[in-house]
Design a protein around this motif. Structure first.
Motif, PDB file in Angstrom:
ATOM      1  N   SER A  15      -3.826   0.986   8.771  1.00  0.00           N
ATOM      2  CA  SER A  15      -4.847   1.968   9.291  1.00  0.00           C
ATOM      3  C   SER A  15      -4.441   2.572  10.265  1.00  0.00           C
ATOM      4  O   SER A  15      -4.333   3.730  10.376  1.00  0.00           O
TER       5      SER A  15
ATOM      6  N   ALA B  51      -2.577   5.360   7.505  1.00  0.00           N
ATOM      7  CA  ALA B  51      -3.828   5.882   7.026  1.00  0.00           C
ATOM      8  C   ALA B  51      -3.724   7.492   7.039  1.00  0.00           C
ATOM      9  O   ALA B  51      -4.371   8.374   6.242  1.00  0.00           O
TER      10      ALA B  51
ATOM     11  N   LEU C  94      -7.518   1.528   1.644  1.00  0.00           N
ATOM     12  CA  LEU C  94      -7.982   0.471   2.752  1.00  0.00           C
ATOM     13  C   LEU C  94      -9.531   1.001   2.852  1.00  0.00           C
ATOM     14  O   LEU C  94     -10.359  -0.163   2.986  1.00  0.00           O
ATOM     15  N   ALA C  95      -9.964   2.229   2.436  1.00  0.00           N
ATOM     16  CA  ALA C  95     -11.447   2.551   2.704  1.00  0.00           C
ATOM     17  C   ALA C  95     -12.010   1.601   1.383  1.00  0.00           C
ATOM     18  O   ALA C  95     -13.278   1.019   1.976  1.00  0.00           O
TER      19      ALA C  95
ATOM     20  N   ARG D   4      -4.894   5.638   2.515  1.00  0.00           N
ATOM     21  CA  ARG D   4      -6.225   5.824   3.099  1.00  0.00           C
ATOM     22  C   ARG D   4      -7.424   5.278   2.086  1.00  0.00           C
ATOM     23  O   ARG D   4      -8.236   4.623   2.382  1.00  0.00           O
TER      24      ARG D   4
ATOM     25  N   GLU E 184     -12.330  -5.653  13.923  1.00  0.00           N
ATOM     26  CA  GLU E 184     -11.160  -5.054  13.922  1.00  0.00           C
ATOM     27  C   GLU E 184     -10.521  -4.713  15.158  1.00  0.00           C
ATOM     28  O   GLU E 184      -9.210  -4.809  15.475  1.00  0.00           O
TER      29      GLU E 184
END
Length: 204
Positions: free
Chosen positions: A120, A124, A134-135, A131, A176
């Protein structure tokens, strides 16, 4: 009679090469980062010719997206096994998961952190494919936490002032962030602070 064309000879693609490459890349990218990892290092770690990489992946970006999937699915397997354990109350399951992760980071001297968090920060902004991947996978992880929190709310051990999706998203985002601070400080202090606020405050 017409003769048939001779059968093509040459090496056949080895089954499992794609997964071998992904697992090799996962280890290197988790340790060194996405940008610092070259394709040559990946194929050397996997023990395959460089041409094999391009037989399976159109680009390093496409490869990185598959690495995210492999990492996320492996992590979700552990998360699911702990969060769906019927032998413990839901809130105890969630705390047990984070205790397990904190112990693992202590054992690894607080390096690497979460590969999805690392991607990220690194990629990203520059790759719509990464991106998007990951989302989707952050949403999947958050959904498992949400289900556990919703179960705790249903039994009354967690209040309903905030809906489970909002709580789960906050927990994931806070975790995170704590992992990033952990790597900077080389300490479990940010992780323990996360646990204290979440389990002694937010979900108490």
């Amino acid at each position: 009679m017409t003769s048939r064309p001779a059968a093509r000879r040459g090496p056949k693609p080895k089954p499992g090469t794609r997964d071998t490459l992904v697992q090799a890349g996962l280890g290197i990218m988790h340790a060194e980062g996405y940008a610092a990892t070259g394709i040559q290092a990946i194929v050397e770690e996997a023990g395959v010719p460089k041409g094999s990489f391009y037989n399976h992946f159109a680009s390093k970006e496409a490869f990185g997206a598959d690495v995210i999937v492999a990492y996320s699915e492996r992590g979700q397997t552990k998360l699911r096994s702990i969060l769906t354990d019927p032998a413990r109350p839901p809130l105890a399951r969630l705390e047990a998961y984070f205790d397990d992760r904190i112990a693992a980071f202590r054992a690894s001297a607080y390096v690497r952190g979460c590969l999805m968090g690392n991607f990220s920060a690194e990629a990203a902004d520059h790759s719509p494919l990464i991106r998007e991947r990951l989302a989707g996978h952050f949403a999947a992880w958050t959904g498992l936490i949400e289900a556990c929190i919703a179960e705790a709310q249903a039994e009354g051990s967690v209040g309903s002032r905030f809906p489970a999706p909002l709580l789960a998203g906050f927990v994931m985002n806070s975790w995170e962030g704590a992992l990033l601070r952990m790597r900077v400080e080389k300490s479990d202090a940010p992780l323990l602070a996360f646990k204290q606020v979440v389990f002694d405050g937010l979900l108490a």
